[in-house]
Design an enzyme around this catalytic site. Structure first.
Site, PDB file in Angstrom:
ATOM      1  N   GLU A   1      10.510   0.621   5.200  1.00 33.56           N
ATOM      2  CA  GLU A   1       9.243   0.162   4.725  1.00 33.56           C
ATOM      3  C   GLU A   1       8.900  -1.244   5.223  1.00 33.56           C
ATOM      4  O   GLU A   1       9.972  -2.024   5.071  1.00 33.56           O
ATOM      5  CB  GLU A   1       9.224   0.150   3.431  1.00 33.56           C
ATOM      6  CG  GLU A   1       7.718   0.041   2.877  1.00 33.56           C
ATOM      7  CD  GLU A   1       7.594   0.110   1.360  1.00 33.56           C
ATOM      8  OE1 GLU A   1       7.239   1.076   0.867  1.00 33.56           O
ATOM      9  OE2 GLU A   1       8.241  -0.907   0.793  1.00 33.56           O
TER      10      GLU A   1
ATOM     11  N   TYR B   1       0.165  -2.280   6.122  1.00 32.23           N
ATOM     12  CA  TYR B   1       1.454  -1.402   5.558  1.00 32.23           C
ATOM     13  C   TYR B   1       2.039  -0.531   6.702  1.00 32.23           C
ATOM     14  O   TYR B   1       1.313   0.268   7.150  1.00 32.23           O
ATOM     15  CB  TYR B   1       1.030  -0.795   4.192  1.00 32.23           C
ATOM     16  CG  TYR B   1       2.273   0.093   3.718  1.00 32.23           C
ATOM     17  CD1 TYR B   1       3.087  -0.532   2.645  1.00 32.23           C
ATOM     18  CD2 TYR B   1       2.267   1.563   4.257  1.00 32.23           C
ATOM     19  CE1 TYR B   1       4.193   0.396   2.115  1.00 32.23           C
ATOM     20  CE2 TYR B   1       3.536   2.067   3.556  1.00 32.23           C
ATOM     21  CZ  TYR B   1       4.482   1.590   2.698  1.00 32.23           C
ATOM     22  OH  TYR B   1       5.219   2.135   2.315  1.00 32.23           O
TER      23      TYR B   1
END
Ligand code: GDP
Ligand code: MN
Length: 391
Positions: free
Chosen positions: A199, A109
């Site tokens: 993101e 992530y």
């Protein structure tokens, strides 16, 4: 402003962040010709909606042949997609991103946002990519790593090393190098495009040792949009709440909420206080609506129509402290909206201030049925009672 994955990935590409080869489609016409340009099979079909969690909801489909791909795309385009973020009624999908399938070794992530309490950009990195990062943050917060970036010095290589060298086992040098370089590029994109969020979940390490952004999510700070004329066309009206969109046409500050008490108030502070009182008396607001100080009769009428067209609304509270907005203007706006749309729910009105007597006279002579509240507290109590009664 939120961007779609395909839009975010095209910006990633501009900033040098590696993304899979892809193609956006809106139907299955000429699919066999189009897909020739994309490496595969396998291919991946990805529903383009703003809600996350598409993987779990069936919005991401792997296809090993043209036939499979066709049926995957058809499936996505015909069935509403339900994810934890869409609500139970789901969302219709109009665009599908086709991509080359990627052989995944590990999902990471990577995200960049603003930490408001520290007024600082923060790079967030985690070895637990792919699934919902919110869950990871809850269950294993020690797996979420952060690096705050001083905006006067900007992103520095040691920020990247601090994050990447926590990986255990540590991948080889080429991979850590690619991750650190992706971080630097993401920071540049974030700052140059005035993002509030950028993101990559997951950022993957492939079986052949490449680092690729498999998913992409960018939110642009609305207050900076005037500096980015080139981004304004990326706004997708399909993703907006239809009532909020209508309200913005009339310059009304309207935000739809989950409750069932519609409210029309003048002034943002009074509107917030009114919502607090509705909650304190056991009710739930269906919206925030500040018609503003200088609202015209037309704006009042439109605002009232918007509240009336929300099927969730079981009662309406109008709380006006007439200052610049005169009570008679408000009353005329309400009456003219009520002439067009039948009001089937209880209406509670609290009026005070400039021209209040005339406002009250217009309302009482209009034949409109409503309850009068003497003060805000009574208004909130009455409206919550009406909703309880109707349940
Ligand atoms: P989200 O669920 O809306 O966040 O959609 P993502 O784009 O993150 O995809 C969800 C998951 O699908 C990823 O975490 C991967 O595990 C899987 N996935 C997506 N693209 C590919 C691909 O090209 N190959 C493989 N093997 N899995 C993929
Ligand atoms: Mn994702």
């Amino acid at each position: 402003m939120k961007l779609h994955e395909y839009q975010s990935k095209s910006l990633f590409k501009e900033f040098g962040i590696q993304v899979p080869q892809g193609l956006l489609i809106t139907d299955t016409d000429d699919l066999s010709a189009k897909i020739e340009k994309i490496n595969g099979p396998p291919w991946v079909a990805k529903a383009q909606i703003h809600a996350g969690g598409r993987g779990k909801g069936g919005g991401i489909k792997l296809a090993n042949s043209l036939e499979e791909l066709k049926s995957a795309v058809r499936d996505i385009l015909t069935k509403p997609l339900v994810t934890p973020q869409t609500g139970p009624e789901g969302k219709r999908v109009k665009k599908v991103l086709l991509e080359e399938g990627v052989d995944i070794e590990k999902e990471l992530y990577l995200g960049l946002t603003i930490d408001r309490s520290l007024a600082s950009p923060v790079m967030i990195f985690s070895p637990e990519g792919g699934m919902e990062i919110e869950e990871v943050a809850k269950k294993s917060p020690d797996m979420i790593w952060k690096e705050y970036i001083n905006i006067s010095t900007g992103w520095l290589p040691y920020h990247g090393r601090n994050l990447v060298y926590r990986l255990d086992p540590l991948p080889d040098k080429s991979i850590t190098g690619q991750i650190i370089s992706t971080m630097a590029k993401l920071y540049r994109l974030f700052m140059e495009l005035d993002c509030s969020l950028a993101e990559i979940n997951p950022l993957v390490i492939t079986k052949d040792n490449k680092v690729i952004a498999l998913d992409a999510k960018i939110n642009i700070d609305d207050n900076a949009l005037f500096r980015h004329k080139e981004l304004q066309s990326l706004d997708d009206p399909d993703e907006k709440d239809p009532l909020e969109q209508k309200a913005s046409l009339y310059n009304l500050n309207y935000i739809r909420l989950d409750g069932n008490i519609g409210a029309m108030v003048n002034g943002a502070g009074l509107a917030m206080a009114t919502m607090d009182l509705i909650k304190a008396s056991g009710g739930e607001p269906a919206n925030f609506l500040d018609v503003g100080g200088g609202a015209s009769e037309e704006m009042i009428k439109r605002g009232f129509e918007i509240i009336l067209s929300d099927p969730k609304v079981k009662a309406i509270l109008i709380n006006i402290f007439g200052g610049i907005l005169r009570c008679d203007v408000l009353a005329r706006g309400l009456v003219s909206a009520a002439k067009k749309v039948e009001i089937k729910v209880p209406l509670i009105i609290r009026l005070e201030g400039t021209n209040v007597d005339e406002g009250r006279r217009i309302l009482s002579e209009s034949g409109l049925s409503f309850l009068v509240a003497e003060d805000m507290e009574e208004a909130a109590r009455l409206v919550s009672e009406q909703v309880l009664k109707s349940n």
